[in-house]
Design a protein around this motif. Structure first.
Motif, PDB file in Angstrom:
ATOM      1  N   PHE A   1      -2.612 -11.277  -4.420  1.00  0.00           N
ATOM      2  CA  PHE A   1      -1.736 -10.147  -4.781  1.00  0.00           C
ATOM      3  C   PHE A   1      -2.378  -9.113  -3.888  1.00  0.00           C
ATOM      4  O   PHE A   1      -1.766  -8.054  -3.140  1.00  0.00           O
ATOM      5  N   THR A   2      -3.546  -8.964  -3.984  1.00  0.00           N
ATOM      6  CA  THR A   2      -4.494  -7.817  -3.285  1.00  0.00           C
ATOM      7  C   THR A   2      -4.470  -7.836  -1.635  1.00  0.00           C
ATOM      8  O   THR A   2      -3.931  -7.137  -0.876  1.00  0.00           O
ATOM      9  N   THR A   3      -4.360  -9.238  -1.193  1.00  0.00           N
ATOM     10  CA  THR A   3      -4.596  -9.437   0.325  1.00  0.00           C
ATOM     11  C   THR A   3      -3.234  -9.502   0.983  1.00  0.00           C
ATOM     12  O   THR A   3      -2.882  -8.970   2.142  1.00  0.00           O
ATOM     13  N   GLU A   4      -2.350  -9.945   0.269  1.00  0.00           N
ATOM     14  CA  GLU A   4      -0.906 -10.281   0.501  1.00  0.00           C
ATOM     15  C   GLU A   4       0.093  -9.214   0.386  1.00  0.00           C
ATOM     16  O   GLU A   4       1.081  -8.980   1.023  1.00  0.00           O
ATOM     17  N   HIS A   5      -0.298  -8.431  -0.476  1.00  0.00           N
ATOM     18  CA  HIS A   5       0.553  -7.248  -0.867  1.00  0.00           C
ATOM     19  C   HIS A   5      -0.039  -5.830  -0.741  1.00  0.00           C
ATOM     20  O   HIS A   5       0.546  -4.942   0.010  1.00  0.00           O
TER      21      HIS A   5
END
Length: 220
Positions: A189-193
């Motif tokens: 969630f953090t890296t891709e969004h």
């Protein structure tokens, strides 16, 4: 904030509106805890006791401040479709609370609401009633909408970053504090969004509002 007027001049022109106006400005700058009768009197160039001619006590002052905040909210206009009216009101409240964050959590707390507060509630109820909502459904809608609007504004004001341009940078720093292998879903969630260019938490507001309005439409 200071005033250049003499105490005599200020005292002669002192009104309840002026007292509330300055109190709101003080709260905007330093939070509600910064507003004391003594400090307010100093700002206005009068003794604190002089203020009680215009507001009975600190509670009455807060009621007046909340009413002033309510006066800034865009109210439903008669004839406007209820959904559009609720969207405008929700957006307006969020903008108002960004200017007056100290008011969040206190907008419905007054036992002596002023005219702006009463107009606000009457207009919202009227818009929903004209649209065909029953009184029970009005209560449900009012409660659900306010919980979402005020809750979102509270979360938004407490975020560790208030500049969308820095969101990716802050998310990157946060990601370095935990093992991605231990928290794979959070890492994704953090890296891709969150770290994608242009991510802005504020843009989540209209999506959630639409979901809520869709549900209210079905209940109607």
């Amino acid at each position: 904030m200071t005033t250049s007027r003499s105490p005599r001049t200020t005292r002669a022109g002192l009104t309840r509106d002026r007292v509330i106006e300055v109190a709101v400005t003080m709260a905007d700058a330093g939070g509600l805890e910064s507003v004391t009768m003594r400090r307010l009197g100093t700002e206005l160039g009068v003794e604190a006791m002089s203020l009680y001619k215009h507001v009975a006590n600190k509670g009455a002052l807060l009621d007046g401040m909340i009413d002033r905040v309510h006066s800034e909210v865009t109210l439903p206009v008669p004839g406007t479709p209820w959904r559009r009216a609720m969207q405008r009101r929700a957006t307006s409240i969020r903008e108002v609370l960004a200017r007056h964050p100290w008011a969040n959590g206190r907008m419905a707390s007054s036992t002596s609401p002023g005219p702006a507060t009463l107009r606000h509630h009457d207009a919202v109820i009227g818009s929903l009633r004209v649209a065909g909502f029953s009184l029970v459904q009005v209560a449900h809608a009012f409660s659900a909408l306010d919980a979402y609007i005020y809750g979102f504004a509270l979360v938004e004001s407490s975020l560790p970053v208030d500049d969308p341009a820095r969101t990716a940078e802050v998310a990157r720093d946060m990601a370095q504090g935990f093992s991605m292998a231990d928290y794979p879903h959070l890492a994704e969630f953090t890296t891709e969004h969150l770290m994608r260019p242009g991510y802005d938490y504020g843009k989540e507001f209209p999506f959630g509002l639409d979901v809520l309005l869709d549900g209210l439409e079905r209940s109607r």
